[in-house]
Design a protein around this motif. Structure first.
Motif, PDB file in Angstrom:
ATOM      1  N   MET A 300       0.816  -1.220   0.000  1.00  0.00           N
ATOM      2  CA  MET A 300       0.000   0.000   0.000  1.00  0.00           C
ATOM      3  C   MET A 300       0.846   1.265   0.000  1.00  0.00           C
ATOM      4  O   MET A 300       1.909   1.326   0.617  1.00  0.00           O
ATOM      5  CB  MET A 300      -0.949   0.003   1.205  1.00  0.00           C
ATOM      6  N   HIS A 301       0.305   2.278  -0.681  1.00  0.00           N
ATOM      7  CA  HIS A 301       0.920   3.597  -0.715  1.00  0.00           C
ATOM      8  C   HIS A 301       0.427   4.415   0.487  1.00  0.00           C
ATOM      9  O   HIS A 301      -0.569   4.064   1.120  1.00  0.00           O
ATOM     10  CB  HIS A 301       0.568   4.311  -2.023  1.00  0.00           C
ATOM     11  N   PRO A 302       1.100   5.525   0.801  1.00  0.00           N
ATOM     12  CA  PRO A 302       0.717   6.342   1.965  1.00  0.00           C
ATOM     13  C   PRO A 302      -0.761   6.739   1.986  1.00  0.00           C
ATOM     14  O   PRO A 302      -1.436   6.590   3.009  1.00  0.00           O
ATOM     15  CB  PRO A 302       1.628   7.563   1.858  1.00  0.00           C
ATOM     16  N   GLU A 303      -1.301   7.228   0.860  1.00  0.00           N
ATOM     17  CA  GLU A 303      -2.697   7.666   0.849  1.00  0.00           C
ATOM     18  C   GLU A 303      -3.654   6.495   1.002  1.00  0.00           C
ATOM     19  O   GLU A 303      -4.756   6.644   1.545  1.00  0.00           O
ATOM     20  CB  GLU A 303      -3.004   8.433  -0.440  1.00  0.00           C
ATOM     21  N   GLU A 304      -3.248   5.339   0.531  1.00  0.00           N
ATOM     22  CA  GLU A 304      -4.100   4.159   0.681  1.00  0.00           C
ATOM     23  C   GLU A 304      -4.183   3.733   2.137  1.00  0.00           C
ATOM     24  O   GLU A 304      -5.263   3.340   2.615  1.00  0.00           O
ATOM     25  CB  GLU A 304      -3.569   3.026  -0.203  1.00  0.00           C
ATOM     26  N   VAL A 305      -3.081   3.805   2.848  1.00  0.00           N
ATOM     27  CA  VAL A 305      -3.105   3.479   4.281  1.00  0.00           C
ATOM     28  C   VAL A 305      -4.009   4.470   5.017  1.00  0.00           C
ATOM     29  O   VAL A 305      -4.789   4.080   5.896  1.00  0.00           O
ATOM     30  CB  VAL A 305      -1.678   3.498   4.869  1.00  0.00           C
ATOM     31  N   GLY A 306      -3.926   5.744   4.650  1.00  0.00           N
ATOM     32  CA  GLY A 306      -4.814   6.735   5.266  1.00  0.00           C
ATOM     33  C   GLY A 306      -6.271   6.425   4.998  1.00  0.00           C
ATOM     34  O   GLY A 306      -7.127   6.572   5.878  1.00  0.00           O
ATOM     35  N   THR A 307      -6.590   5.979   3.784  1.00  0.00           N
ATOM     36  CA  THR A 307      -7.964   5.640   3.431  1.00  0.00           C
ATOM     37  C   THR A 307      -8.447   4.424   4.208  1.00  0.00           C
ATOM     38  O   THR A 307      -9.593   4.375   4.676  1.00  0.00           O
ATOM     39  CB  THR A 307      -8.067   5.371   1.919  1.00  0.00           C
ATOM     40  N   VAL A 308      -7.595   3.432   4.356  1.00  0.00           N
ATOM     41  CA  VAL A 308      -7.942   2.245   5.140  1.00  0.00           C
ATOM     42  C   VAL A 308      -8.256   2.639   6.583  1.00  0.00           C
ATOM     43  O   VAL A 308      -9.250   2.185   7.168  1.00  0.00           O
ATOM     44  CB  VAL A 308      -6.790   1.220   5.084  1.00  0.00           C
ATOM     45  N   CYS A 309      -7.420   3.490   7.167  1.00  0.00           N
ATOM     46  CA  CYS A 309      -7.641   3.929   8.551  1.00  0.00           C
ATOM     47  C   CYS A 309      -8.961   4.676   8.676  1.00  0.00           C
ATOM     48  O   CYS A 309      -9.711   4.483   9.638  1.00  0.00           O
ATOM     49  CB  CYS A 309      -6.487   4.816   9.010  1.00  0.00           C
ATOM     50  N   LEU A 310      -9.259   5.534   7.700  1.00  0.00           N
ATOM     51  CA  LEU A 310     -10.507   6.297   7.756  1.00  0.00           C
ATOM     52  C   LEU A 310     -11.715   5.376   7.609  1.00  0.00           C
ATOM     53  O   LEU A 310     -12.720   5.548   8.304  1.00  0.00           O
ATOM     54  CB  LEU A 310     -10.518   7.357   6.655  1.00  0.00           C
ATOM     55  N   GLY A 311     -11.606   4.383   6.727  1.00  0.00           N
ATOM     56  CA  GLY A 311     -12.713   3.453   6.566  1.00  0.00           C
ATOM     57  C   GLY A 311     -12.994   2.658   7.830  1.00  0.00           C
ATOM     58  O   GLY A 311     -14.154   2.478   8.219  1.00  0.00           O
ATOM     59  N   LEU A 312     -11.936   2.197   8.494  1.00  0.00           N
ATOM     60  CA  LEU A 312     -12.108   1.457   9.746  1.00  0.00           C
ATOM     61  C   LEU A 312     -12.672   2.350  10.842  1.00  0.00           C
ATOM     62  O   LEU A 312     -13.492   1.917  11.657  1.00  0.00           O
ATOM     63  CB  LEU A 312     -10.764   0.860  10.175  1.00  0.00           C
ATOM     64  N   PHE A 313     -12.235   3.608  10.836  1.00  0.00           N
ATOM     65  CA  PHE A 313     -12.721   4.550  11.853  1.00  0.00           C
ATOM     66  C   PHE A 313     -14.197   4.881  11.639  1.00  0.00           C
ATOM     67  O   PHE A 313     -15.004   4.811  12.567  1.00  0.00           O
ATOM     68  CB  PHE A 313     -11.881   5.822  11.806  1.00  0.00           C
ATOM     69  N   LYS A 314     -14.558   5.238  10.410  1.00  0.00           N
ATOM     70  CA  LYS A 314     -15.945   5.632  10.144  1.00  0.00           C
ATOM     71  C   LYS A 314     -16.921   4.495  10.409  1.00  0.00           C
ATOM     72  O   LYS A 314     -18.028   4.713  10.892  1.00  0.00           O
ATOM     73  CB  LYS A 314     -16.081   6.068   8.687  1.00  0.00           C
ATOM     74  N   SER A 315     -16.520   3.291  10.078  1.00  0.00           N
ATOM     75  CA  SER A 315     -17.402   2.142  10.274  1.00  0.00           C
ATOM     76  C   SER A 315     -17.292   1.558  11.670  1.00  0.00           C
ATOM     77  O   SER A 315     -17.988   0.591  11.990  1.00  0.00           O
ATOM     78  CB  SER A 315     -17.082   1.060   9.243  1.00  0.00           C
ATOM     79  N   GLN A 316     -16.404   2.153  12.507  1.00  0.00           N
ATOM     80  CA  GLN A 316     -16.200   1.666  13.873  1.00  0.00           C
ATOM     81  C   GLN A 316     -15.897   0.173  13.879  1.00  0.00           C
ATOM     82  O   GLN A 316     -16.468  -0.604  14.660  1.00  0.00           O
ATOM     83  CB  GLN A 316     -17.416   1.978  14.738  1.00  0.00           C
ATOM     84  N   THR A 317     -14.990  -0.225  12.982  1.00  0.00           N
ATOM     85  CA  THR A 317     -14.622  -1.628  12.839  1.00  0.00           C
ATOM     86  C   THR A 317     -13.401  -1.945  13.690  1.00  0.00           C
ATOM     87  O   THR A 317     -12.331  -1.379  13.476  1.00  0.00           O
ATOM     88  CB  THR A 317     -14.319  -1.951  11.364  1.00  0.00           C
ATOM     89  N   SER A 318     -13.573  -2.838  14.634  1.00  0.00           N
ATOM     90  CA  SER A 318     -12.477  -3.221  15.519  1.00  0.00           C
ATOM     91  C   SER A 318     -11.768  -4.444  14.968  1.00  0.00           C
ATOM     92  O   SER A 318     -12.382  -5.493  14.777  1.00  0.00           O
ATOM     93  CB  SER A 318     -13.004  -3.523  16.929  1.00  0.00           C
ATOM     94  N   ILE A 319     -10.479  -4.291  14.711  1.00  0.00           N
ATOM     95  CA  ILE A 319      -9.663  -5.444  14.330  1.00  0.00           C
ATOM     96  C   ILE A 319      -8.709  -5.732  15.485  1.00  0.00           C
ATOM     97  O   ILE A 319      -8.670  -4.999  16.475  1.00  0.00           O
ATOM     98  CB  ILE A 319      -8.899  -5.182  13.020  1.00  0.00           C
ATOM     99  N   SER A 320      -7.924  -6.781  15.363  1.00  0.00           N
ATOM    100  CA  SER A 320      -7.040  -7.189  16.455  1.00  0.00           C
ATOM    101  C   SER A 320      -5.989  -6.119  16.729  1.00  0.00           C
ATOM    102  O   SER A 320      -5.646  -5.307  15.846  1.00  0.00           O
ATOM    103  CB  SER A 320      -6.352  -8.507  16.113  1.00  0.00           C
ATOM    104  N   GLN A 321      -5.474  -6.123  17.951  1.00  0.00           N
ATOM    105  CA  GLN A 321      -4.426  -5.167  18.306  1.00  0.00           C
ATOM    106  C   GLN A 321      -3.197  -5.351  17.430  1.00  0.00           C
ATOM    107  O   GLN A 321      -2.560  -4.372  17.023  1.00  0.00           O
ATOM    108  CB  GLN A 321      -4.041  -5.310  19.778  1.00  0.00           C
ATOM    109  N   GLY A 322      -2.890  -6.598  17.113  1.00  0.00           N
ATOM    110  CA  GLY A 322      -1.756  -6.840  16.224  1.00  0.00           C
ATOM    111  C   GLY A 322      -1.976  -6.244  14.850  1.00  0.00           C
ATOM    112  O   GLY A 322      -1.050  -5.699  14.234  1.00  0.00           O
ATOM    113  N   GLY A 323      -3.219  -6.340  14.347  1.00  0.00           N
ATOM    114  CA  GLY A 323      -3.542  -5.745  13.062  1.00  0.00           C
ATOM    115  C   GLY A 323      -3.402  -4.238  13.078  1.00  0.00           C
ATOM    116  O   GLY A 323      -2.869  -3.622  12.142  1.00  0.00           O
ATOM    117  N   VAL A 324      -3.889  -3.629  14.165  1.00  0.00           N
ATOM    118  CA  VAL A 324      -3.763  -2.169  14.305  1.00  0.00           C
ATOM    119  C   VAL A 324      -2.297  -1.764  14.326  1.00  0.00           C
ATOM    120  O   VAL A 324      -1.886  -0.805  13.651  1.00  0.00           O
ATOM    121  CB  VAL A 324      -4.475  -1.693  15.592  1.00  0.00           C
TER     122      VAL A 324
END
Length: 750
Positions: A300-324
């Motif tokens: 992933m590129h920098p902007e893609e990582v930012g988009t992934v973080c925003l998607g997880l945040f907006k949807s309030q999706t909890s993944i494992s601590q290791g994944g975070v």
């Protein structure tokens, strides 16, 4: 029923609610749609310039009876003839706020083109004369139009310049074309369906338009026949139109497991983006999403990582601590290459995940001060809020924000102002160099008082943030404690608002003795105190560190009646161990109603010469200390003292002063005392969560509580986590010696 009949039913007695701001890219239509951009990322709806935005009625509404003639070619009487837009209240000209590209990730790789719409690349425009020719063809062909004609005509009309689009929308021939798009819904190919939907984006069809509901139903019906890219493109087009389509998204999510083998980086990023815009990720999809993320994260590129973080945040999706941790590790590896927007998205995700990632925060402490001067108020607010949520105080970050914010106050929503005040108050930051920070934001609240009728939680958030740093705007406090506002807040489904009102009211009682304004009713105060105490009894009161401190103090002072575990200041939402002493240093009962037996000195633990010798000799022995056969606590592994003769690994040295305190606890005058000569101690068992990370700076609520306990006549004795937690592993004798020093040192302190 046929699509035409559905269309008839939808249009019967139809009302078109028309709010000019609803169709701009900076607002949400809260009934059925979402913004055409991602301006407001973390709430379902956001305040705009028009207070009626959240209300049932709409001051900018027009209605007309909608019906279809029995003649097939009769023009539809759709209300596309918009009335002139009402003039918005005049405002002082201010510099434009910072604009951000919320879809910059689409430029990262060409693969996105097949599953997204680039809103920055409008189709090559046509002239008005060309549009007229298309409309004339509609009249000429009428019922002889084919599905391909309908889709082609709509696509061609969508290429008209936006300034002329209203002319098309008000032309009755366009209304006929829309009717035929409904009649031919079932005959369109999947490609034609998507072409028509894309044309609706450029035509700026209102997101609540009836036709869109029929298209959504048709796409849901065909979801099983569509490819992964077609499903993702359809979801993206709905987002661009600004319409919430939960049923269609559910079809997309159900199909994901069928296409796992086809999902590369771009598909995963676009899926997370759609999940975020839909504000929900089905629980059964979360494990698969996490596996896909971990599989493709390295690419992933920098902007893609930012988009992934925003998607997880907006949807309030909890993944494992290791994944975070993996995601933030990746972000930290190229933080300098990330846009301001992407950095803010990572901060939001960390705030949601309650993750403290030290390398990332240290990198942000370098980046934000360099970027703050060009960032918008929303981004700055989210950075500050994330720092406060993670208890991370960086004066460099906070000062950069404090210097930038006053110039952006005209762009602050009430949410921005109040959350900035909360974040800075929580971190206890008073920017000396930027003395206008607090005054400018407080004045902004005064200018937008009306908005607090819709968002009472924001006012309470801001006022508590101010109270943490001893700032009390009395006019705003009077508003928050007024009967009307309290009634509004109490009706809210958020229990937290009652707690916030209770905290604010208790703070006013202690810190504003001259206050003559409104207060909460006794009934509400009693209700909240009882609720908080019940929670404390089931939670913090049962924590081992509190129970051991309580029982050890009881043994030290002579019994249960000398130690009271209670909420001295209920509005501060935490408990203390309360202890009283007379002027000679003798403990007094704190619970006389329960314990009526006279004070018995024999029940107290006295620091005798023998016990003191045992403590001192501990430095040369590896055996745990023992107090008496009645010691019910099991022995723990003892930490060896260092070469300096330290008895406890918590920083307690047996100096001559401590030995004096152990053997002569009442040899000095006591201070302070109340009018009856009683010295009241509030003994607090603190944790790391009471402090900023790697700091001795108490967080806002806890700092305010310390201040108010002193106002109430208490001397605070802290059993800090870095001392008391290791002490719990020691023998009873060592715990008693430690508490003896703590308690009696506080009595003799000047």
């Amino acid at each position: 029923p046929s699509a035409t009949l559905k269309f008839h039913l939808y249009l019967r007695d139809y009302k078109l609610y028309y709010n000019p701001s609803s169709y701009h890219h900076s607002a949400w239509n809260c009934t059925t749609s979402q913004s055409k951009t991602d301006d407001d990322e973390d709430e379902q709806c956001s305040p705009t310039l028009t207070p009626s935005f959240w209300q049932q009625s709409n001051h900018y509404s027009v209605s007309c009876s909608r019906h279809l003639s029995s003649t097939k070619n009769t023009l539809l009487d759709l209300a596309f003839n918009k009335s002139p837009e009402p003039k918005m209240p005049s405002v002082s000209p201010v510099p434009p706020d910072v604009k951000i590209d919320t879809r910059a990730f689409l430029k990262c790789r060409p693969e996105f083109a097949s599953m997204t719409l680039d809103l920055g690349q409008r189709p090559h425009p046509i002239e008005w004369e060309e549009a007229l020719l298309v409309l004339q063809k509609v009249t000429l062909l009428k019922g002889r139009m084919k599905p391909s004609d309908v889709s082609r005509f709509l696509v061609e009309l969508s290429r008209l310049h936006p300034d002329k689009m209203s002319l098309v929308m008000s032309d009755q021939r366009f209304i006929i074309l829309l009717r035929y798009s409904v009649e031919y819904l079932c005959l369109f190919t999947e490609v034609q369906l998507l072409e028509v939907l894309q044309s609706f984006v450029w035509l700026d069809i209102p997101s609540a338009h009836t036709v869109l509901g029929l298209f959504e139903a048709e796409l849901c019906r065909r979801a099983d026949q569509m490819s992964l890219h077609q499903l993702l493109l359809a979801a993206d087009l709905w987002r661009c139109i600004g319409r919430q389509v939960p049923l269609f998204l559910q079809h997309l999510y159900n199909s994901v497991h069928l296409y796992v083998g086809q999902m590369g980086v771009s598909e995963v990023v676009q899926l997370l983006y759609i999940i975020g815009e839909g504000r929900q990720c089905p629980k059964d999809l979360i494990p698969l999403v996490e596996r896909l993320l971990m599989r493709h994260l390295k690419e992933m590129h920098p902007e893609e990582v930012g988009t992934v973080c925003l998607g997880l945040f907006k949807s309030q999706t909890s993944i494992s601590q290791g994944g975070v941790m993996c995601i933030v590790d990746k972000a930290q590896s190229f933080v300098k290459d990330m846009s301001d927007f992407a950095i803010v998205n990572v901060m939001k995700f960390m705030r949601f995940s309650y993750l403290y990632h030290r390398p990332w925060m240290e990198a942000i402490a370098q980046e934000v001060p360099q970027r703050a001067h060009r960032m918008g108020v929303k981004g700055l607010m989210h950075v500050a809020l994330a720092c406060s949520a993670m208890h991370y105080r960086s004066d460099d970050i906070l000062m950069a924000i404090a210097e930038r914010v006053p110039s952006l106050v005209p762009h602050c929503r009430t949410k921005d102002s109040c959350k900035l005040l909360w974040a800075f108050g929580t971190l206890g930051f008073l920017p000396v160099q930027s003395s206008s920070f607090y005054p400018s934001l407080t004045e902004a609240l005064r200018q937008k008082k009306a908005e607090f009728q819709q968002y009472p939680e924001h006012l309470l958030t801001g006022l508590l943030g101010l109270a943490f740093v001893s700032q009390f705007p009395e006019d705003l406090i009077a508003l928050a404690l007024s009967p009307d506002f309290v009634s509004l807040a109490v009706k809210s489904t958020q229990v937290e608002l009652k707690k916030d009102l209770f905290t604010l009211d208790g703070t006013v009682a202690l810190e504003l003795p001259q206050w003559t304004g409104p207060r909460l009713s006794c009934k509400l105060r009693e209700e909240m105190a009882e609720m908080l105490w019940k929670f404390a009894q089931s939670d913090v009161c049962q924590k081992p560190e509190v129970e051991v401190a309580e029982s050890t103090l009881q043994k030290l002072l002579g019994g249960e009646k000398f130690v009271c575990k209670r909420m001295i200041l209920p509005h501060t939402r935490s408990i203390d161990l309360e202890v009283h002493f007379d002027s000679s240093g003798q403990p007094l009962p704190v619970n006389p109603a329960i314990h009526t037996a006279p004070l018995s000195p024999q029940n107290r633990v006295t620091i005798t010469e023998e016990l003191l010798a045992q403590l001192i000799n501990t430095k040369s022995t590896t055996q745990p200390l023992t107090l008496a056969p009645t010691d019910k606590y099991p022995p723990f592994h003892r930490v060896e003292p260092d070469e300096g003769g330290r008895l406890f690994d918590t920083g307690l040295d047996l100096t001559s002063d401590i030995i004096e305190a152990l053997t002569k606890p009442s040899s000095k005058g006591l201070s302070p005392q109340d009018s009856k000569g009683i010295v009241k101690l509030a003994i607090q068992v603190t944790s790391r969560n009471h402090y900023c990370c790697h700091s001795q700076q108490l967080l806002g609520l806890h700092a305010m509580k310390r201040r108010q306990l002193k106002i109430a006549g208490y001397r605070v004795v802290e059993l800090s986590h870095h001392e008391w937690f290791p002490m719990m592993r020691k023998s009873m004798a060592e715990k008693l010696a430690y508490l003896h020093c703590k308690v009696y040192d506080s009595l003799t302190a000047l």
